[in-house]
Design a protein around this motif. Sequence first.
Motif, mmCIF file in Angstrom:
data_model
loop_
_atom_site.group_PDB
_atom_site.id
_atom_site.type_symbol
_atom_site.label_atom_id
_atom_site.label_comp_id
_atom_site.label_asym_id
_atom_site.label_seq_id
_atom_site.Cartn_x
_atom_site.Cartn_y
_atom_site.Cartn_z
ATOM 1 N N ASP A 53 45.411 24.219 49.801
ATOM 2 C CA ASP A 53 45.335 22.900 50.429
ATOM 3 C C ASP A 53 43.947 22.284 50.382
ATOM 4 O O ASP A 53 43.745 21.171 50.856
ATOM 5 C CB ASP A 53 45.764 22.997 51.904
ATOM 6 N N SER A 54 42.975 23.007 49.836
ATOM 7 C CA SER A 54 41.602 22.521 49.835
ATOM 8 C C SER A 54 40.889 22.934 48.559
ATOM 9 O O SER A 54 41.234 23.962 47.958
ATOM 10 C CB SER A 54 40.858 23.080 51.061
ATOM 11 N N ALA A 55 39.907 22.152 48.152
ATOM 12 C CA ALA A 55 39.168 22.440 46.920
ATOM 13 C C ALA A 55 38.108 23.508 47.122
ATOM 14 O O ALA A 55 37.650 24.124 46.159
ATOM 15 C CB ALA A 55 38.515 21.170 46.386
ATOM 16 N N GLN A 56 37.711 23.749 48.378
ATOM 17 C CA GLN A 56 36.675 24.732 48.695
ATOM 18 C C GLN A 56 37.117 25.571 49.887
ATOM 19 O O GLN A 56 37.887 25.105 50.736
ATOM 20 C CB GLN A 56 35.361 24.031 49.054
ATOM 21 N N PHE A 57 36.630 26.805 49.938
ATOM 22 C CA PHE A 57 36.929 27.681 51.064
ATOM 23 C C PHE A 57 35.727 28.573 51.316
ATOM 24 O O PHE A 57 35.144 29.118 50.373
ATOM 25 C CB PHE A 57 38.168 28.530 50.787
ATOM 26 N N LYS A 58 35.361 28.734 52.577
ATOM 27 C CA LYS A 58 34.278 29.651 52.956
ATOM 28 C C LYS A 58 34.892 30.892 53.572
ATOM 29 O O LYS A 58 35.516 30.828 54.636
ATOM 30 C CB LYS A 58 33.304 28.993 53.932
ATOM 31 N N ALA A 59 34.730 32.012 52.901
ATOM 32 C CA ALA A 59 35.239 33.279 53.407
ATOM 33 C C ALA A 59 34.113 34.048 54.086
ATOM 34 O O ALA A 59 32.931 33.826 53.797
ATOM 35 C CB ALA A 59 35.822 34.102 52.267
ATOM 36 N N VAL A 63 38.454 26.140 44.032
ATOM 37 C CA VAL A 63 39.748 26.293 43.364
ATOM 38 C C VAL A 63 39.542 26.732 41.923
ATOM 39 O O VAL A 63 40.264 27.594 41.406
ATOM 40 C CB VAL A 63 40.547 24.974 43.418
ATOM 41 N N GLU A 64 38.562 26.137 41.254
ATOM 42 C CA GLU A 64 38.301 26.484 39.850
ATOM 43 C C GLU A 64 37.940 27.961 39.705
ATOM 44 O O GLU A 64 38.383 28.633 38.755
ATOM 45 C CB GLU A 64 37.159 25.619 39.288
ATOM 46 N N GLN A 65 37.144 28.476 40.639
ATOM 47 C CA GLN A 65 36.783 29.898 40.592
ATOM 48 C C GLN A 65 38.003 30.785 40.826
ATOM 49 O O GLN A 65 38.144 31.834 40.204
ATOM 50 C CB GLN A 65 35.707 30.193 41.633
ATOM 51 N N MET A 66 38.895 30.363 41.713
ATOM 52 C CA MET A 66 40.105 31.145 41.941
ATOM 53 C C MET A 66 40.995 31.139 40.703
ATOM 54 O O MET A 66 41.534 32.184 40.316
ATOM 55 C CB MET A 66 40.880 30.614 43.140
ATOM 56 N N ILE A 67 41.163 29.977 40.091
ATOM 57 C CA ILE A 67 41.994 29.895 38.891
ATOM 58 C C ILE A 67 41.475 30.841 37.815
ATOM 59 O O ILE A 67 42.242 31.562 37.167
ATOM 60 C CB ILE A 67 42.038 28.446 38.371
ATOM 61 N N GLU A 68 40.169 30.863 37.649
ATOM 62 C CA GLU A 68 39.573 31.766 36.656
ATOM 63 C C GLU A 68 39.781 33.220 37.048
ATOM 64 O O GLU A 68 40.092 34.067 36.206
ATOM 65 C CB GLU A 68 38.080 31.468 36.532
ATOM 66 N N ALA A 69 39.662 33.526 38.345
ATOM 67 C CA ALA A 69 39.764 34.909 38.807
ATOM 68 C C ALA A 69 41.153 35.487 38.602
ATOM 69 O O ALA A 69 41.312 36.672 38.287
ATOM 70 C CB ALA A 69 39.370 34.994 40.278
ATOM 71 N N ILE A 70 42.200 34.666 38.784
ATOM 72 C CA ILE A 70 43.573 35.191 38.747
ATOM 73 C C ILE A 70 44.239 35.002 37.379
ATOM 74 O O ILE A 70 45.454 35.193 37.264
ATOM 75 C CB ILE A 70 44.445 34.540 39.837
ATOM 76 N N GLU A 71 43.479 34.666 36.367
ATOM 77 C CA GLU A 71 44.063 34.372 35.057
ATOM 78 C C GLU A 71 44.868 35.551 34.509
ATOM 79 O O GLU A 71 45.963 35.370 33.964
ATOM 80 C CB GLU A 71 42.969 33.980 34.063
ATOM 81 N N THR A 72 44.356 36.758 34.647
ATOM 82 C CA THR A 72 45.052 37.928 34.087
ATOM 83 C C THR A 72 46.421 38.146 34.735
ATOM 84 O O THR A 72 47.435 38.222 34.019
ATOM 85 C CB THR A 72 44.185 39.190 34.221
ATOM 86 N N PRO A 73 46.534 38.268 36.068
ATOM 87 C CA PRO A 73 47.874 38.444 36.639
ATOM 88 C C PRO A 73 48.766 37.224 36.422
ATOM 89 O O PRO A 73 49.980 37.377 36.227
ATOM 90 C CB PRO A 73 47.609 38.698 38.126
ATOM 91 N N LYS A 74 48.203 36.021 36.441
ATOM 92 C CA LYS A 74 49.014 34.817 36.215
ATOM 93 C C LYS A 74 49.651 34.855 34.838
ATOM 94 O O LYS A 74 50.849 34.537 34.685
ATOM 95 C CB LYS A 74 48.156 33.559 36.364
#
Length: 451
Positions: free
Chosen positions: A350-356, A371-382
Amino acid sequence: MFIGFDYGTANCSVAAVLDGQPTLLPLEGDNYYIPSTVCAPTRESVSEHLFRHLNIKPSDTVGEQVLRRAIAANRDESIELVREDMAFGQAALDLYLEDPRDVYYVKSPKSFLGANGLHDVQISFFEDLVCSMMANIKTQSELTTQTEILQAVIGRPINFHGRGGEEANRQAESILYRAARRAGFKDIEFQFEPVAAGLEYESTLKENKTVLVVDIGGGTTDCSLLDMGPSWIGRTDRTQSLLAHSGQRVGGNDLDIYLAFKQFMQPFGLASKSKSGIDMPLTQFWNPIAINNVEAQKNFYSRENFNALKLLRKEAAEPAKLDRLLKVYQDTLGYSIVRRAEEAKIGLADSAQFKAAVNVASELVEIDISVEQMIEAIETPKSKMIELVKEAIQQGQKAPDVIYMTGGSARSPILRQAVEQAVPNVPIVSGNYFGSVTAGLARWADTCFKM
């Protein structure tokens, strides 16, 4: 009475057919979904709890050996196990987060059931774990319905494990069956989870269609290409309607793990170097957060690895980062890191940025993720998930009229967009992301056990 039982990787749920419709039953307070977690004072407490407090005996001589060793180990540690010492679901997670060092905690035991190379003792212990969870769920369901529940259709993935093939499937299903019998179920059937989800969707169809069910659960992605509709409803033999299946152990947990690895482990030393300029070994950052891999967890938390970590810290160019990794070892923080990654994944829907933020001893480690970093991170399982979608269609040699997406991770706009690109010009629909499998299992139980 009969139920549909979704023994899931992330959550468990059950449904009964009441007044002709599948109805989810509350399992933890008012919640219909109970996290697939167990927490106990010690590892050995699981087996002793079944015997001492539930009067559930081992299923074979190996189980008897496991029980004897468990009782002896707890006695040596002066542990007097009471019934309330075992916690399940959110209560188990809360207990673990209070002090990770002081308890034995397991998340998603279903992920391990089809693992290669398990010894008899390990299989027996996993059976005890599953049995304890099933017994708790059965008890909660009977409290709600005020009826003894003796029959269940239990959902299962197409493939429990990525490499084990049918032998792994037989091993996992056998563990589930024996655990369910010991928990008190007398009549037990199994049904593929995507087929069950399809049965729930079928109840809404006014005409026959070819449906591609894409079920992205916590531990697996399963696809079934099915002929469905009014002319199939109620049939006990659906063989001719089952066109193709594909499945692999890659699911929402893997998205969390890959995101944790790519975006959370840098503060712990990933991509850092030793004083001599050598990269830190990747496995030391993968293994602690690979919570669905028995060997990875065993290797990281071994005593030998603690010495290896201390040596890495001594040689590190950025020793403060390796100090954090040592705390991950000492406080068994792998589950906590993956949990924070899961929260980030949900937040980024729901957001473009997240602070964990990850608590490491007295330090709060904050991590900004886009979001862009997440998309890159999950590329293999996706990519693995999308290959399964294509595989089911190719096997079935028939184009779907509609794609029915279900499972918690099917809510992800990233995954939905990937499916749209892989199978263009086919409408995608969804129902209850979390409950469709459970409801479909109850519908199949209604077919199986009303005969």
